[in-house]
Design an enzyme around this catalytic site. Structure first.
Site, PDB file in Angstrom:
ATOM      1  N   SER A  17      21.984   6.671 -12.522  1.00  0.00           N
ATOM      2  CA  SER A  17      21.101   7.641 -12.006  1.00  0.00           C
ATOM      3  C   SER A  17      21.211   7.428 -10.788  1.00  0.00           C
ATOM      4  O   SER A  17      21.446   6.459 -10.426  1.00  0.00           O
ATOM      5  CB  SER A  17      20.228   7.684 -12.789  1.00  0.00           C
TER       6      SER A  17
ATOM      7  N   TYR B 138      11.863   6.135 -15.373  1.00  0.00           N
ATOM      8  CA  TYR B 138      12.997   6.433 -15.125  1.00  0.00           C
ATOM      9  C   TYR B 138      14.155   5.683 -15.185  1.00  0.00           C
ATOM     10  O   TYR B 138      15.158   4.835 -15.477  1.00  0.00           O
ATOM     11  CB  TYR B 138      13.316   7.753 -15.321  1.00  0.00           C
TER      12      TYR B 138
END
Length: 338
Positions: free
Chosen positions: A130, A155
């Protein structure tokens, strides 16, 4: 990858669904796996799966990859040549309130996938990372050669951990692995927890939308078809040890192991206020705008340096946001009958 079985995790998810459709259209055999959890409405995930089921070359296994024995059994049965691992617990803000979901889905499950690849002799593991890994990095555009040692959400930390874990398996077991840092993906069949969907739904309902950082957030919005093109091209090219790597001046994106990391982004950040302008034009309706401060875990701007992707696979995303938003809105209206 053409004649072998591709194991595709997260096949009921947004990106996984589109990658599955692309592979099936090319005549590949795809085994999809997903736990179809309730992070967002499972009916959307089930609708995606329903669109894939008519393909004779597609089969589906409902499984939580955090199940060690179940995952090992899956690899033993499928014997995939390539694994495209897109299953994950997504979302920055959700990690503030549900941290354990990220450990189970992004760390435990990823280790189980790595072990499955190792024991099955998989030829290439391509996995989702990501743009969030860039964290507190203030330099733009974000380059895979930049250090990413200061994540600002759990995350992001789990995605960086995935890259570290993958490198370990590439080094120890010569497992070819490629991490793909996605930048703000949007398009038809997208996720309801993302801005494009949230804004569209609110504007059509005449409800206000919240624009964090007073609308001055800048995001490298990347259209789903561009993401899929990048994923498929990369998956077809298992990395080799890079002779340019040196332990005296190491580049974190390459290695003397069969390991690589790429950005997949539109390399053209757009201000949130401009996104709303484009949505208003596509919807034919004005938004009620509420300006709000920055949220914990968010970054003010993302922008992808995709030179390495373009050099190695001959492709760089380029769909203008005006084109992508119009396609998303057309799909949204059709899907919801509005």
């Amino acid at each position: 990858m053409a004649s072998e079985t591709v194991l595709l995790t997260g096949s009921a998810g947004f990106i996984g669904f589109h990658v599955a459709r692309r592979l099936l259209a090319e005549g590949r055999r795809v085994v999809g796996v997903d736990n179809v959890n309730a992070y967002y409405d499972p009916r959307l995930k089930e609708a995606r799966l329903a669109a894939l089921q008519p393909h004779n070359a597609f089969s589906f296994e409902k499984l939580d990859l955090a199940d060690r024995d179940g995952t090992a059994r899956l690899f033993d049965e499928v014997k995939p040549g390539t694994v495209i691992h897109l299953a994950a617990q997504a979302g920055v803000r959700y990690s503030l309130t549900n941290p354990h979901a990220y450990i189970d889905a992004n760390l435990v499950a990823f280790l189980n996938v790595l072990e499955g690849c190792r024991h099955a002799g998989v030829g290439h593991l391509a996995y989702a990372s990501s743009s969030s890994v860039y964290g507190a990095n203030g330099k733009t555009p974000f380059s895979t050669s930049d250090p990413v040692d200061h994540p600002i959400s759990l995350y992001a930390a789990t995605k960086k951990a995935n890259e570290l874990m993958a490198h370990t398996y590439s080094h120890l077991y010569r497992l070819p692995t490629t991490g793909l840092r996605f930048f703000t993906v949007y398009g038809p069949w997208g996720r309801p927890d993302m801005a494009m969907w949230i804004f569209t739904k609110a504007i059509l309902a005449g409800q206000p939308i919240q624009l964090f950082n007073h609308g001055r957030m800048r995001r490298d919005f990347t259209y789903i078809d561009d993401i899929v093109e990048g994923v498929v091209r990369v998956a077809e090219r298992p990395p080799q040890p890079d002779p340019a790597w040196s332990n005296l001046n190491p580049d974190p994106a390459i290695s003397n192991a069969p390991y690589r990391v790429y950005n997949i982004g539109n390399h053209r950040p757009e201000e949130l206020l401009h996104l709303v302008d484009v949505l208003e034009a596509a919807l034919g309706k004005k938004a009620i705008r509420e300006l709000a401060p920055m949220q914990p875990g968010d970054v003010a701007e993302t922008c992808a340096d995709v030179d390495a992707l373009a050099r190695d696979v001959g492709f760089a995303p380029a769909t203008p946001i005006e084109v992508g938003v119009e396609r998303f809105v057309a799909w949204y209206r059709d899907y919801h009958g509005v």
